[in-house]
Design a protein around this motif. Sequence first.
Motif, PDB file in Angstrom:
ATOM      1  N   LEU A 108       0.820  -1.206   0.000  1.00  0.00           N
ATOM      2  CA  LEU A 108       0.000   0.000   0.000  1.00  0.00           C
ATOM      3  C   LEU A 108       0.857   1.260   0.000  1.00  0.00           C
ATOM      4  CD1 LEU A 108      -2.828   1.329   0.291  1.00  0.00           C
ATOM      5  CD2 LEU A 108      -2.527   1.161   2.776  1.00  0.00           C
ATOM      6  N   ALA A 109       1.887   1.276   0.837  1.00  0.00           N
ATOM      7  CA  ALA A 109       2.750   2.460   0.923  1.00  0.00           C
ATOM      8  C   ALA A 109       3.488   2.704  -0.387  1.00  0.00           C
ATOM      9  CB  ALA A 109       3.743   2.292   2.075  1.00  0.00           C
ATOM     10  N   ALA A 110       3.976   1.621  -1.022  1.00  0.00           N
ATOM     11  CA  ALA A 110       4.738   1.778  -2.265  1.00  0.00           C
ATOM     12  C   ALA A 110       3.846   2.246  -3.412  1.00  0.00           C
ATOM     13  CB  ALA A 110       5.417   0.463  -2.623  1.00  0.00           C
ATOM     14  N   LEU A 111       2.701   1.594  -3.591  1.00  0.00           N
ATOM     15  CA  LEU A 111       1.834   1.939  -4.723  1.00  0.00           C
ATOM     16  C   LEU A 111       1.250   3.343  -4.572  1.00  0.00           C
ATOM     17  CD1 LEU A 111      -0.047  -1.449  -5.311  1.00  0.00           C
ATOM     18  CD2 LEU A 111       1.894  -0.494  -6.578  1.00  0.00           C
ATOM     19  N   VAL A 112       0.688   3.638  -3.395  1.00  0.00           N
ATOM     20  CA  VAL A 112       0.076   4.957  -3.191  1.00  0.00           C
ATOM     21  C   VAL A 112       1.149   6.042  -3.153  1.00  0.00           C
ATOM     22  CG1 VAL A 112      -1.326   6.342  -1.640  1.00  0.00           C
ATOM     23  CG2 VAL A 112      -1.891   3.947  -1.997  1.00  0.00           C
ATOM     24  N   GLY A 113       2.285   5.770  -2.502  1.00  0.00           N
ATOM     25  CA  GLY A 113       3.337   6.774  -2.411  1.00  0.00           C
ATOM     26  C   GLY A 113       3.938   7.116  -3.763  1.00  0.00           C
ATOM     27  N   ILE A 114       4.253   6.088  -4.559  1.00  0.00           N
ATOM     28  CA  ILE A 114       4.811   6.346  -5.892  1.00  0.00           C
ATOM     29  C   ILE A 114       3.774   7.030  -6.774  1.00  0.00           C
ATOM     30  CG2 ILE A 114       5.656   5.225  -7.989  1.00  0.00           C
ATOM     31  CD1 ILE A 114       6.973   3.127  -6.211  1.00  0.00           C
ATOM     32  N   GLY A 115       2.525   6.584  -6.677  1.00  0.00           N
ATOM     33  CA  GLY A 115       1.486   7.219  -7.483  1.00  0.00           C
ATOM     34  C   GLY A 115       1.279   8.679  -7.139  1.00  0.00           C
ATOM     35  N   LEU A 116       1.189   8.990  -5.841  1.00  0.00           N
ATOM     36  CA  LEU A 116       1.020  10.383  -5.421  1.00  0.00           C
ATOM     37  C   LEU A 116       2.205  11.250  -5.839  1.00  0.00           C
ATOM     38  CD1 LEU A 116      -0.502  10.243  -1.810  1.00  0.00           C
ATOM     39  CD2 LEU A 116      -1.549  11.207  -3.868  1.00  0.00           C
ATOM     40  N   GLY A 117       3.415  10.730  -5.634  1.00  0.00           N
ATOM     41  CA  GLY A 117       4.601  11.514  -5.987  1.00  0.00           C
ATOM     42  C   GLY A 117       4.717  11.767  -7.472  1.00  0.00           C
ATOM     43  N   ALA A 118       4.405  10.740  -8.284  1.00  0.00           N
ATOM     44  CA  ALA A 118       4.505  10.904  -9.733  1.00  0.00           C
ATOM     45  C   ALA A 118       3.459  11.884 -10.254  1.00  0.00           C
ATOM     46  CB  ALA A 118       4.342   9.543 -10.412  1.00  0.00           C
ATOM     47  N   VAL A 119       2.230  11.764  -9.773  1.00  0.00           N
ATOM     48  CA  VAL A 119       1.169  12.676 -10.214  1.00  0.00           C
ATOM     49  C   VAL A 119       1.476  14.105  -9.781  1.00  0.00           C
ATOM     50  CG1 VAL A 119      -1.267  13.259  -9.927  1.00  0.00           C
ATOM     51  CG2 VAL A 119      -0.595  10.889 -10.299  1.00  0.00           C
ATOM     52  N   ALA A 120       1.973  14.267  -8.568  1.00  0.00           N
ATOM     53  CA  ALA A 120       2.294  15.613  -8.091  1.00  0.00           C
ATOM     54  C   ALA A 120       3.405  16.246  -8.918  1.00  0.00           C
ATOM     55  CB  ALA A 120       2.702  15.547  -6.620  1.00  0.00           C
ATOM     56  N   ALA A 121       4.369  15.441  -9.370  1.00  0.00           N
ATOM     57  CA  ALA A 121       5.460  15.987 -10.174  1.00  0.00           C
ATOM     58  C   ALA A 121       4.990  16.339 -11.585  1.00  0.00           C
ATOM     59  CB  ALA A 121       6.608  14.980 -10.243  1.00  0.00           C
ATOM     60  N   VAL A 122       4.172  15.468 -12.175  1.00  0.00           N
ATOM     61  CA  VAL A 122       3.687  15.732 -13.527  1.00  0.00           C
ATOM     62  C   VAL A 122       2.778  16.960 -13.547  1.00  0.00           C
ATOM     63  CG1 VAL A 122       2.282  14.807 -15.407  1.00  0.00           C
ATOM     64  CG2 VAL A 122       3.927  13.338 -14.248  1.00  0.00           C
ATOM     65  N   LYS A 123       1.943  17.100 -12.511  1.00  0.00           N
ATOM     66  CA  LYS A 123       1.011  18.236 -12.404  1.00  0.00           C
ATOM     67  C   LYS A 123       1.561  19.272 -11.421  1.00  0.00           C
ATOM     68  CE  LYS A 123      -2.083  16.259 -15.049  1.00  0.00           C
ATOM     69  NZ  LYS A 123      -2.484  16.816 -16.372  1.00  0.00           N
ATOM     70  N   GLN A 124       2.818  19.643 -11.598  1.00  0.00           N
ATOM     71  CA  GLN A 124       3.460  20.555 -10.659  1.00  0.00           C
ATOM     72  C   GLN A 124       2.733  21.902 -10.595  1.00  0.00           C
ATOM     73  OE1 GLN A 124       7.449  21.613 -11.683  1.00  0.00           O
ATOM     74  NE2 GLN A 124       7.957  22.372  -9.638  1.00  0.00           N
ATOM     75  N   ASN A 125       2.594  22.397  -9.354  1.00  0.00           N
ATOM     76  CA  ASN A 125       1.962  23.690  -9.077  1.00  0.00           C
ATOM     77  C   ASN A 125       0.478  23.736  -9.452  1.00  0.00           C
ATOM     78  OD1 ASN A 125       4.405  24.759  -8.109  1.00  0.00           O
ATOM     79  ND2 ASN A 125       5.012  25.412 -10.162  1.00  0.00           N
ATOM     80  N   SER A 126      -0.149  22.591  -9.574  1.00  0.00           N
ATOM     81  CA  SER A 126      -1.590  22.538  -9.788  1.00  0.00           C
ATOM     82  C   SER A 126      -2.264  22.147  -8.468  1.00  0.00           C
ATOM     83  CB  SER A 126      -1.944  21.532 -10.885  1.00  0.00           C
ATOM     84  OG  SER A 126      -1.634  20.207 -10.467  1.00  0.00           O
ATOM     85  N   TRP A 127      -3.596  22.112  -8.481  1.00  0.00           N
ATOM     86  CA  TRP A 127      -4.310  21.747  -7.264  1.00  0.00           C
ATOM     87  C   TRP A 127      -4.037  20.297  -6.880  1.00  0.00           C
ATOM     88  CZ3 TRP A 127      -7.833  17.799  -7.104  1.00  0.00           C
ATOM     89  CH2 TRP A 127      -8.321  17.323  -8.316  1.00  0.00           C
TER      90      TRP A 127
END
Length: 307
Positions: A108-127
Amino acid sequence: MLIFILKRLAISIPTLLVLIIASFILMKIAPGSPFTGEKNLPPETLKNIFARYGLDKPQWQQLLEYIWNIVAHFDFGPSFKYKDRSVNDIIAQGFPVTLTYGFWSFLLAALVGIGLGAVAAVKQNSWIDYLSVGVTIGAQVVPNFVLAPILVLIFTLGLHWLPGGGWNGGKWNYIILPVIALSTTYMANIARITRSSMLEVLHSNFIRTARAKGLPGYKVVLKHALKPALLPVVSYLGPVFVGMITGSVVVDLYFSTGGIGQAFVNSALNRDYSTILGVTILLGALTIAGNLAVDILYAWIDPKIRY
């Protein structure tokens, strides 16, 4: 690649041997005795007890016999407090429980953590980026010994959805709360590392080249950016898996799962030194194995390492 793996194995074996020797010596010089309590036993009784457990032999002989029993038979000896149980029995009872919810917590930590981090980087400075960063910060500042009672208050006492303790053979409804309590902080760290690494990779020259060639955005991210961005994450995932097992003491005690963390605490309170020694060596061996797996995976991802 095979030579690289053999070299890492050659380093891991003597490291494990040093761990066994150091743990044995530290346990021997620890104050107190499991056979003494409020009332001191007669010397004759203590002599018979020492002879029963082989503690009357020279220290070097005890150490050699202990190492031989572990290497040849994977036998950690008898428990000093439970006459009808061995250390292997205690580990066999508690370790599968900890391994079960530790594995699901890691996943759970790996899948959710990697997913959150990747999405946050791709959508940088967005909501989405601000929401992901807010979730990770909130998860990071709430330790598991604080989160565990909050989960029980909400989902057990408030909503009556999930049981607040016990194991019951590892049924899914008994696993959910320990998994959430154990994985949340690690998930936040993984998301933070993934986001910073992903941002660095997305601003690299080869990513600009891939975009200039007209590749779709999802191919740029999944095929070209994600793999190099996972290098620092992989370095962190090995200790995370072991940490979820060794750091599960609070979860074991609070949710009464009967895992290895609870056995470790009980053995420390009872001065059951043989059990403490066995659990310490087991967890140390898992740490070495986790680091070995990380080295191999790291070399597979980055060819420069194995060369």
